[in-house]
Design a protein around this motif. Sequence first.
Motif, PDB file in Angstrom:
ATOM      1  N   ASP A  35       3.545 -28.854  14.544  1.00 32.13           N
ATOM      2  CA  ASP A  35       4.079 -29.770  15.554  1.00 32.13           C
ATOM      3  C   ASP A  35       3.444 -29.497  16.913  1.00 32.13           C
ATOM      4  O   ASP A  35       3.750 -28.491  17.566  1.00 32.13           O
ATOM      5  N   VAL A  82       2.427 -34.483  14.729  1.00 32.77           N
ATOM      6  CA  VAL A  82       3.270 -33.738  13.789  1.00 32.77           C
ATOM      7  C   VAL A  82       2.791 -34.068  12.379  1.00 32.77           C
ATOM      8  O   VAL A  82       2.625 -35.241  12.032  1.00 32.77           O
ATOM      9  N   THR A 106       8.072 -27.366  13.302  1.00 35.58           N
ATOM     10  CA  THR A 106       9.373 -28.019  13.202  1.00 35.58           C
ATOM     11  C   THR A 106       9.745 -28.109  11.731  1.00 35.58           C
ATOM     12  O   THR A 106       8.894 -28.397  10.891  1.00 35.58           O
TER      13      THR A 106
END
Length: 250
Positions: free
Chosen positions: A83, A155, A48
């Motif tokens: 992520d 994450v 991400t």
Amino acid sequence: MNETIKIIKNHRSVREFDPEKDVSDAQVKEIIEAAMAAPNWVNGQQVTVIEVRDPVKKSTLSEAAGNQRWVKEAPVFLLFCMDFYRAKLAAEKNGTDFQIVEDLEAVIVGSTDVGIAIGSAVIAAESMGLGIVPIGGVRKNPKVFVDLLNLPEYVYPISGLVIGHPRTLPGQKPRLPLKATYQKEKYDANVQMDIINQYDETISTYMSNRTSGQDSSDWSSKIAQFYDKGFEQYAKNTSPTIKHQGFRYQ
């Protein structure tokens, strides 16, 4: 040689940006689409990217990354994160255990996917005439990035990427000869020290020319010093923050 290869081989890291020129939303979207089109493990898409333009946030992140002023001076800062949060949701949806985060493999996979994605982003940005510099310093104080940008569990920030219009272009830093980094059929350890000795001379000359004689340090001394004491803040903060984010490898 085609144009894509010319762009790749002409790379240089830019740390001086034109404050009068912005990077458009359309350009950033193209860069992100190029990054996300890159290969990734099992189509898990474990990357991400968070775009940061807010001056206050960039200033905070610049300081956290080791006072790298170009983070706040360039118009766009992209944070590339590994992520596994979406993978966790996929596991919950399908009623399976989420075991990958118990193993170091998750960190290897996530970091590899980020590396491939950021490489594609670099090429895309440079193809537009933009300048970039990756920011590994995000891992000096990763918790700042986690908290300020609201990163959920699984994450973790791997690297940043600064993007803007170059104000100045530095000379291209010489790379190790291919004989060191490209080998056929098997690894030849015997050639490495001779090549390092030659490369030290090349880098020392490059640094002396670039700094008007103020710095004539070579490659091996810088690498040796960094991997002795220079990485201490990374070692102090990286592993605890990764585990705080849910990666529980031993």
